[in-house]
Design an enzyme around this catalytic site. Structure first.
Site, PDB file in Angstrom:
ATOM      1  N   LYS A  90       0.697  -1.144   0.115  1.00 27.56           N
ATOM      2  CA  LYS A  90       0.139  -0.094  -0.111  1.00 27.56           C
ATOM      3  C   LYS A  90       0.987   1.348   0.083  1.00 27.56           C
ATOM      4  CE  LYS A  90      -4.173   1.440   2.626  1.00 27.56           C
ATOM      5  NZ  LYS A  90      -4.740   1.308   3.837  1.00 27.56           N
TER       6      LYS A  90
HETATM    7  O1  G3P Z   1      -8.548   2.324   4.258  1.00 30.74           O
HETATM    8  C1  G3P Z   1      -8.185   3.623   4.520  1.00 30.74           C
HETATM    9  C2  G3P Z   1      -8.895   3.944   5.968  1.00 30.74           C
HETATM   10  O2  G3P Z   1      -8.321   3.205   7.011  1.00 30.74           O
HETATM   11  C3  G3P Z   1      -8.933   5.306   6.331  1.00 30.74           C
HETATM   12  O3  G3P Z   1     -10.140   5.647   7.112  1.00 30.74           O
HETATM   13  O4  G3P Z   1     -11.582   6.392   8.879  1.00 30.74           O
HETATM   14  O5  G3P Z   1      -9.249   6.760   8.897  1.00 30.74           O
HETATM   15  O6  G3P Z   1     -10.438   7.846   7.203  1.00 30.74           O
HETATM   16  P1  G3P Z   1     -10.333   6.726   8.080  1.00 30.74           P
END
Ligand code: G3P
Length: 230
Positions: A90
């Site tokens: 990633k």
């Molecule tokens: O896969 C990306 C994700 O982990 C980000 O999520 O909720 O931190 O914006 P968030």
């Protein structure tokens, strides 16, 4: 291509539980999620291996590189890819990340380009050979913009073209709806034709539940008790 659920977590218990439901098609992790479970740097590779062992060889597991230069990301990516055949590297959507993605894709290593917010970023990720592209929904909502509309734009723009000459082994790019904060985000992502929704475990549980399902179960059980006592 089918719509799939990935779990957005580094928590082994959550991964085991979701895998037991039979609908888990992959896992995505990031440094925040790893630190949330008390992860240590020197255990990171071993932890990714544990996740790969739980989900099995057919489920891609995204492991993030936090290196900032092309060469460091490529080195990190090679090491991560060597952990298990289902590891996907990633990489953030940035100049050095694009260059590293091109280099890794040329070596046959699959990349998930993350922190993608716009159509031009997604196109650049596709041309760089990314196997997966992760547009973020919730983070747009956090700044009072429409994350779902942005996701829709990315899904439609990438769907307009054939990037198979750019990807590893000519595989089709899959769009991962990421930064998912609600079951409605999942609904809308599926309606738009996103290939994958990567969701935190709490949201996955919410996707299973509905108050009318609970009410239906209650009345079934009550009626069954009546049948038993009749
Ligand atoms: O896969 C990306 C994700 O982990 C980000 O999520 O909720 O931190 O914006 P968030």
């Amino acid at each position: 291509m089918n719509v799939k659920f990935f779990l957005d977590t580094a928590d082994l218990a959550e991964i085991e539980e979701a895998a037991s439901w039979g609908a888990l098609a992959g896992v995505t992790t990031n440094p925040t999620l790893y630190s949330r479970i008390g992860g240590k740097l020197d255990d990171f590779h071993a932890h990714i291996k544990r996740i790969c062992d739980i989900v099995g060889p057919d489920c891609p597991v995204s492991a993030e590189s936090v290196a900032m230069t092309r060469d460091e990301i490529v080195r990190d990516g090679r090491e991560l890819a060597a952990i298990a055949p289902n590891v996907v590297v990633k990489i953030p959507t940035m100049v050095e990340g694009l260059a590293a993605t091109r280099a890794l894709a040329d070596e046959g290593i699959p990349v998930n380009m993350t922190l993608c917010f716009t159509v031009p970023q997604a196109i650049l990720a596709a041309r760089a050979g990314a196997r997966y592209i992760s547009p973020f929904v919730g983070r747009f909502d956090d700044i009072s913009e429409d994350g779902l509309a942005q996701l829709d734009d990315v899904v439609r723009a990438i769907g307009n073209y054939d990037f198979s000459e750019d990807t590893v082994n000519g595989e089709q790019i899959e769009i991962i709806a990421a930064s998912i904060r609600s079951a409605n985000h999942v609904t809308q992502a599926a309606l738009m034709g996103a290939d994958i929704a990567t969701v935190p475990f709490g949201i996955l549980k919410k996707c299973v539940q509905h108050p009318l399902t609970d009410r239906g179960l209650e009345s079934f059980l009550k009626d069954w008790e009546k049948v038993q006592n009749a």
